[in-house]
Write an enzyme that holds these catalytic residues in place. Structure first.
Site, PDB file in Angstrom:
ATOM      1  N   LYS A  23       3.049  69.000 193.088  1.00  0.00           N
ATOM      2  CA  LYS A  23       3.540  69.639 194.864  1.00  0.00           C
ATOM      3  C   LYS A  23       2.543  70.749 195.307  1.00  0.00           C
ATOM      4  O   LYS A  23       1.937  70.973 196.497  1.00  0.00           O
ATOM      5  CB  LYS A  23       5.109  69.297 195.219  1.00  0.00           C
ATOM      6  CG  LYS A  23       5.079  68.043 195.240  1.00  0.00           C
ATOM      7  CD  LYS A  23       6.549  67.714 195.721  1.00  0.00           C
ATOM      8  CE  LYS A  23       7.065  67.645 196.601  1.00  0.00           C
ATOM      9  NZ  LYS A  23       8.657  67.595 197.544  1.00  0.00           N
ATOM     10  N   ASP A  68       8.425  67.512 204.710  1.00  0.00           N
ATOM     11  CA  ASP A  68       9.692  67.584 204.520  1.00  0.00           C
ATOM     12  C   ASP A  68      10.399  68.237 204.818  1.00  0.00           C
ATOM     13  O   ASP A  68      12.275  67.812 206.080  1.00  0.00           O
ATOM     14  CB  ASP A  68      10.011  68.224 202.545  1.00  0.00           C
ATOM     15  CG  ASP A  68       9.277  67.371 201.500  1.00  0.00           C
ATOM     16  OD1 ASP A  68       9.808  66.118 201.585  1.00  0.00           O
ATOM     17  OD2 ASP A  68       9.555  67.415 201.051  1.00  0.00           O
TER      18      ASP A  68
HETATM   19  P1  NAP Z   1      15.262  72.308 192.162  1.00  0.00           P
HETATM   20  O1  NAP Z   1      14.199  72.772 193.475  1.00  0.00           O
HETATM   21  O2  NAP Z   1      15.189  72.124 190.782  1.00  0.00           O
HETATM   22  O3  NAP Z   1      16.481  73.421 192.519  1.00  0.00           O
HETATM   23  C1  NAP Z   1      17.534  72.828 192.689  1.00  0.00           C
HETATM   24  C2  NAP Z   1      18.616  73.430 193.302  1.00  0.00           C
HETATM   25  O4  NAP Z   1      20.008  72.924 192.628  1.00  0.00           O
HETATM   26  C3  NAP Z   1      19.273  74.903 192.719  1.00  0.00           C
HETATM   27  O5  NAP Z   1      18.910  75.628 193.254  1.00  0.00           O
HETATM   28  C4  NAP Z   1      19.594  75.371 191.531  1.00  0.00           C
HETATM   29  O6  NAP Z   1      20.546  76.103 191.458  1.00  0.00           O
HETATM   30  C5  NAP Z   1      20.396  74.187 191.759  1.00  0.00           C
HETATM   31  N1  NAP Z   1      22.012  73.496 190.775  1.00  0.00           N
HETATM   32  C6  NAP Z   1      21.249  72.963 189.531  1.00  0.00           C
HETATM   33  N2  NAP Z   1      22.183  72.644 188.945  1.00  0.00           N
HETATM   34  C7  NAP Z   1      23.514  74.034 189.516  1.00  0.00           C
HETATM   35  C8  NAP Z   1      24.276  73.752 189.290  1.00  0.00           C
HETATM   36  N3  NAP Z   1      24.897  72.851 187.916  1.00  0.00           N
HETATM   37  N4  NAP Z   1      25.210  74.952 189.550  1.00  0.00           N
HETATM   38  C9  NAP Z   1      24.767  75.216 190.875  1.00  0.00           C
HETATM   39  N5  NAP Z   1      23.841  74.615 191.246  1.00  0.00           N
HETATM   40  C10 NAP Z   1      22.606  74.045 190.695  1.00  0.00           C
HETATM   41  O7  NAP Z   1      14.999  71.071 193.199  1.00  0.00           O
HETATM   42  P2  NAP Z   1      14.385  70.334 194.629  1.00  0.00           P
HETATM   43  O8  NAP Z   1      13.429  70.006 194.306  1.00  0.00           O
HETATM   44  O9  NAP Z   1      15.312  71.921 195.306  1.00  0.00           O
HETATM   45  O10 NAP Z   1      15.739  69.530 195.082  1.00  0.00           O
HETATM   46  C11 NAP Z   1      17.063  69.652 194.787  1.00  0.00           C
HETATM   47  C12 NAP Z   1      18.191  68.130 194.786  1.00  0.00           C
HETATM   48  O11 NAP Z   1      17.314  67.991 196.727  1.00  0.00           O
HETATM   49  C13 NAP Z   1      17.716  67.095 194.884  1.00  0.00           C
HETATM   50  O12 NAP Z   1      18.487  66.818 194.432  1.00  0.00           O
HETATM   51  C14 NAP Z   1      16.836  65.980 195.074  1.00  0.00           C
HETATM   52  O13 NAP Z   1      16.688  64.878 194.653  1.00  0.00           O
HETATM   53  C15 NAP Z   1      16.893  66.387 196.442  1.00  0.00           C
HETATM   54  N6  NAP Z   1      16.265  66.029 197.218  1.00  0.00           N
HETATM   55  C16 NAP Z   1      16.204  65.084 198.117  1.00  0.00           C
HETATM   56  C17 NAP Z   1      14.654  65.091 198.992  1.00  0.00           C
HETATM   57  C18 NAP Z   1      15.732  64.201 200.816  1.00  0.00           C
HETATM   58  O14 NAP Z   1      14.669  63.095 200.617  1.00  0.00           O
HETATM   59  N7  NAP Z   1      16.509  63.540 200.475  1.00  0.00           N
HETATM   60  C19 NAP Z   1      13.689  65.448 199.454  1.00  0.00           C
HETATM   61  C20 NAP Z   1      13.772  66.247 198.208  1.00  0.00           C
HETATM   62  C21 NAP Z   1      15.029  66.919 197.359  1.00  0.00           C
HETATM   63  P3  NAP Z   1      19.727  77.778 190.102  1.00  0.00           P
HETATM   64  O15 NAP Z   1      18.719  78.134 191.310  1.00  0.00           O
HETATM   65  O16 NAP Z   1      20.851  78.877 190.410  1.00  0.00           O
HETATM   66  O17 NAP Z   1      19.243  76.968 189.239  1.00  0.00           O
END
Ligand code: NAP
Length: 278
Positions: free
Chosen positions: A70, A107
């Site tokens: 991306k 998004d």
């Molecule tokens: P990412 O860049 O890997 O970010 C993950 C986020 O989750 C960070 O803020 C991380 O905090 C937090 N996190 C992970 N484990 C944690 C824990 N044990 N305790 C507290 N915080 C934790 O992922 P992303 O791309 O932003 O995606 C995040 C979520 O959104 C995913 O579940 C993804 O599937 C979903 N999503 C959905 C859509 C949709 O269309 N519905 C679109 C995009 C994403 P840290 O910074 O502290 O690690």
């Protein structure tokens, strides 16, 4: 490309087998009786440049892009939309007729349209927004909320430095709150969004106490497996209007489909059922 060629589109990533995009675009192609195809393609990072040069010659009109490409596709694009540039990542590519590669990020659009459809009275302007998480998805959500007129965004993340970095990019309307304090900033929030992966099947639980939620808030979880996450169940119990995350996935796909195949597709119950049952 001559107009007689069957338009092709697809999604590139690594891995790609989990992607729901082929199901939803396939649903629309059938529904609108379009003689086109949408295919999942596992592409390694080293091959990305070559692939983006070759696909238009084969009749591809555009692509969706998922992890890990991306960010990298932005450097390969000739035209980058403002929103993709602000977010620093693209999820939709268009192979333009003039040969140029256009990169966009839908998004934030998908997020806003999902809230508008799921909570028709929602208005970002009506009060502060609380955003849990500061990963890749949070960038799109913060940008979209600011565009929609949110007066203030309270951003909280386990790793504070990532939230501070987003504040530096998006400015003073974004206030960073320590993760351990995040249960205390919900009382007057109009919009509350979980952009962390917490609560997803196979991931740890979302443990921040939500009993301080404003019952007038609209609460959204980006996680959609399960569809009704514990975060949304707690918000529902507090009297809030809740919107699940599946709609964002569906709505973010619509602008690409329209650009590639010439029909603005509808996001309706029929599509949700198809994607959920796949
Ligand atoms: P990412 O860049 O890997 O970010 C993950 C986020 O989750 C960070 O803020 C991380 O905090 C937090 N996190 C992970 N484990 C944690 C824990 N044990 N305790 C507290 N915080 C934790 O992922 P992303 O791309 O932003 O995606 C995040 C979520 O959104 C995913 O579940 C993804 O599937 C979903 N999503 C959905 C859509 C949709 O269309 N519905 C679109 C995009 C994403 P840290 O910074 O502290 O690690």
């Amino acid at each position: 490309m001559s107009d007689s060629r069957i338009p092709l589109a697809g999604v590139i990533g690594a891995p790609i087998a989990h992607s729901k995009s082929p199901i939803l675009h396939g649903h629309w192609l059938k529904r609108y009786n379009i003689a086109g195809h949408y295919v999942p393609m596992h592409i390694e990072q080293a091959d990305l440049g070559h692939v983006l040069e070759t696909l238009p010659k084969m009749g591809f009109v555009g692509l969706n892009v998922t992890l890990p490409h991306k960010e990298q596709v932005l450097a390969l694009a000739d035209v980058v939309s403002d929103r993709a540039s602000i977010i620093g990542a693209a999820n939709t590519l268009i192979f333009q007729k003039d040969g140029r590669l256009h990169a966009d990020n839908t998004d934030g659009y998908g997020f806003i349209e999902n809230l508008r459809q799921g909570a028709p009275n929602w208005d970002a302007k009506s009060g502060p927004a609380v955003v849990f998480g500061a990963g890749g998805a949070a960038r799109a959500i913060i940008s979209a909320l600011l565009d929609a007129g949110a007066p203030e965004i309270r951003l909280t993340n386990r790793t504070r430095a990532r939230a501070d970095a987003l504040r530096a990019d998006f400015g003073a309307k974004v206030q960073v709150v320590d993760w351990v304090q995040s249960g205390n900033i919900l009382g007057d929030a109009a919009t509350v969004v979980n952009t962390t992966s917490l609560g997803m099947v196979g991931k740890p639980e979302f443990r921040v106490p939500l009993d301080g939620l404003n019952p007038n808030a609209v609460v959204n979880d980006l996680v959609y497996t399960p569809l009704k996450t514990p975060f949304l169940l707690a918000a529902e119990a507090a009297g809030c209007t809740v919107v699940d995350g599946l709609g964002m996935l569906l709505h973010q796909a619509a602008p690409g489909f329209e650009r590639w195949f010439g029909v603005r597709p509808e996001v309706d119950e029929d599509l949700r059922t198809t994607v959920l049952n796949a």
